[in-house]
Design a protein around this motif. Structure first.
Motif, PDB file in Angstrom:
ATOM      1  N   PRO A  80      48.553 -47.155 -48.657  1.00 19.05           N
ATOM      2  CA  PRO A  80      48.102 -46.014 -47.849  1.00 19.05           C
ATOM      3  C   PRO A  80      46.618 -46.094 -47.502  1.00 19.05           C
ATOM      4  CG  PRO A  80      49.352 -45.283 -49.769  1.00 19.05           C
ATOM      5  CD  PRO A  80      49.127 -46.755 -49.926  1.00 19.05           C
ATOM      6  N   VAL A  81      46.258 -45.537 -46.346  1.00 14.54           N
ATOM      7  CA  VAL A  81      44.868 -45.571 -45.874  1.00 14.54           C
ATOM      8  C   VAL A  81      43.938 -44.936 -46.898  1.00 14.54           C
ATOM      9  CG1 VAL A  81      43.287 -44.739 -44.091  1.00 14.54           C
ATOM     10  CG2 VAL A  81      45.538 -45.600 -43.444  1.00 14.54           C
ATOM     11  N   ALA A  82      44.333 -43.795 -47.457  1.00 14.42           N
ATOM     12  CA  ALA A  82      43.471 -43.116 -48.436  1.00 14.42           C
ATOM     13  C   ALA A  82      43.199 -44.007 -49.645  1.00 14.42           C
ATOM     14  CB  ALA A  82      44.125 -41.814 -48.873  1.00 14.42           C
ATOM     15  N   GLU A  83      44.198 -44.761 -50.051  1.00  7.23           N
ATOM     16  CA  GLU A  83      44.010 -45.655 -51.188  1.00  7.23           C
ATOM     17  C   GLU A  83      43.106 -46.827 -50.817  1.00  7.23           C
ATOM     18  OE1 GLU A  83      46.692 -48.141 -54.418  1.00  7.23           O
ATOM     19  OE2 GLU A  83      47.630 -46.541 -53.244  1.00  7.23           O
ATOM     20  N   LEU A  84      43.273 -47.346 -49.597  1.00  6.26           N
ATOM     21  CA  LEU A  84      42.377 -48.412 -49.135  1.00  6.26           C
ATOM     22  C   LEU A  84      40.929 -47.940 -49.146  1.00  6.26           C
ATOM     23  CD1 LEU A  84      44.352 -49.917 -46.117  1.00  6.26           C
ATOM     24  CD2 LEU A  84      43.787 -51.065 -48.260  1.00  6.26           C
ATOM     25  N   GLN A  85      40.708 -46.709 -48.684  1.00  8.78           N
ATOM     26  CA  GLN A  85      39.347 -46.163 -48.672  1.00  8.78           C
ATOM     27  C   GLN A  85      38.824 -45.966 -50.087  1.00  8.78           C
ATOM     28  OE1 GLN A  85      40.157 -42.753 -46.128  1.00  8.78           O
ATOM     29  NE2 GLN A  85      38.930 -43.679 -44.507  1.00  8.78           N
ATOM     30  N   ALA A  86      39.681 -45.509 -50.996  1.00  7.32           N
ATOM     31  CA  ALA A  86      39.247 -45.293 -52.379  1.00  7.32           C
ATOM     32  C   ALA A  86      38.925 -46.620 -53.071  1.00  7.32           C
ATOM     33  CB  ALA A  86      40.328 -44.552 -53.154  1.00  7.32           C
ATOM     34  N   LEU A  87      39.704 -47.649 -52.788  1.00  7.71           N
ATOM     35  CA  LEU A  87      39.472 -48.956 -53.407  1.00  7.71           C
ATOM     36  C   LEU A  87      38.282 -49.689 -52.797  1.00  7.71           C
ATOM     37  CD1 LEU A  87      43.159 -50.223 -53.668  1.00  7.71           C
ATOM     38  CD2 LEU A  87      41.637 -49.671 -55.581  1.00  7.71           C
ATOM     39  N   GLU A 100      35.968 -59.945 -43.598  1.00  8.51           N
ATOM     40  CA  GLU A 100      35.668 -59.056 -44.713  1.00  8.51           C
ATOM     41  C   GLU A 100      36.905 -58.984 -45.616  1.00  8.51           C
ATOM     42  OE1 GLU A 100      33.525 -54.689 -44.987  1.00  8.51           O
ATOM     43  OE2 GLU A 100      34.677 -55.188 -43.220  1.00  8.51           O
ATOM     44  N   VAL A 101      36.696 -58.974 -46.935  1.00  7.05           N
ATOM     45  CA  VAL A 101      37.800 -58.951 -47.884  1.00  7.05           C
ATOM     46  C   VAL A 101      37.916 -57.557 -48.468  1.00  7.05           C
ATOM     47  CG1 VAL A 101      38.729 -59.926 -50.010  1.00  7.05           C
ATOM     48  CG2 VAL A 101      37.489 -61.395 -48.403  1.00  7.05           C
ATOM     49  N   LEU A 102      39.123 -56.981 -48.360  1.00  7.11           N
ATOM     50  CA  LEU A 102      39.386 -55.648 -48.902  1.00  7.11           C
ATOM     51  C   LEU A 102      40.245 -55.747 -50.156  1.00  7.11           C
ATOM     52  CD1 LEU A 102      40.357 -53.688 -45.661  1.00  7.11           C
ATOM     53  CD2 LEU A 102      38.123 -53.891 -46.724  1.00  7.11           C
ATOM     54  N   LYS A 103      39.965 -54.888 -51.123  1.00  9.37           N
ATOM     55  CA  LYS A 103      40.787 -54.800 -52.330  1.00  9.37           C
ATOM     56  C   LYS A 103      42.037 -53.994 -51.992  1.00  9.37           C
ATOM     57  CE  LYS A 103      36.715 -54.443 -55.228  1.00  9.37           C
ATOM     58  NZ  LYS A 103      35.964 -53.512 -56.092  1.00  9.37           N
ATOM     59  N   LEU A 104      43.177 -54.460 -52.499  1.00  6.38           N
ATOM     60  CA  LEU A 104      44.436 -53.736 -52.308  1.00  6.38           C
ATOM     61  C   LEU A 104      44.954 -53.141 -53.609  1.00  6.38           C
ATOM     62  CD1 LEU A 104      46.310 -56.205 -49.926  1.00  6.38           C
ATOM     63  CD2 LEU A 104      44.956 -54.208 -49.312  1.00  6.38           C
ATOM     64  N   GLN A 105      44.379 -53.586 -54.732  1.00  7.70           N
ATOM     65  CA  GLN A 105      44.767 -53.113 -56.043  1.00  7.70           C
ATOM     66  C   GLN A 105      43.520 -52.939 -56.894  1.00  7.70           C
ATOM     67  OE1 GLN A 105      47.545 -55.806 -57.816  1.00  7.70           O
ATOM     68  NE2 GLN A 105      48.935 -55.772 -56.073  1.00  7.70           N
ATOM     69  N   LYS A 106      43.673 -52.167 -57.974  1.00  4.46           N
ATOM     70  CA  LYS A 106      42.552 -51.967 -58.896  1.00  4.46           C
ATOM     71  C   LYS A 106      42.328 -53.173 -59.743  1.00  4.46           C
ATOM     72  CE  LYS A 106      42.920 -47.011 -59.193  1.00  4.46           C
ATOM     73  NZ  LYS A 106      43.090 -45.859 -60.016  1.00  4.46           N
TER      74      LYS A 106
END
Length: 106
Positions: A80-87, A100-106
């Protein structure tokens, strides 16, 4: 001449009453409190419930491609977008940089 003026006034009054009645009839047949989205919301919700959910990716990161947005990344990955923003709080959702590399998990 007075007879014609009396008839013209009567016709003008009748036209006014007819216009008011027409406005009332149209207004009573129009649902002013709901939009087309709201009217179709029930159908859309049923479709949403029956549509299979996209499985969440097991990848821990995602590399931004040219033209990606957070929404498109959320659709591709199932996160979810909100989770992407939080991560990824350091990422500006308005300026996504390719590579750019984005985290998908904690």
């Amino acid at each position: 001449m007075k007879k014609r003026s009396w008839i013209a006034r009567l016709l003008a009054l009748a036209a006014l009453v007819a216009a008011v009645v027409a406005v009332i009839v149209v207004a009573s047949n129009t649902d002013l409190h709901s939009s087309s989205d709201h009217k179709n919301g029930h159908k859309a919700q049923q479709h949403k419930e029956t549509a299979p959910k996209k499985k969440r990716t097991k990848a821990k990161t995602y590399t931004v491609q040219s033209g990606d947005t957070l929404i498109s990344i959320a659709h591709k990955t199932g996160v979810p977008v909100a989770e992407l923003q939080a991560l990824n709080p350091e990422v500006d959702p308005q300026i996504m940089v390719a590579g750019e590399v984005l985290k998908l998990q904690k």
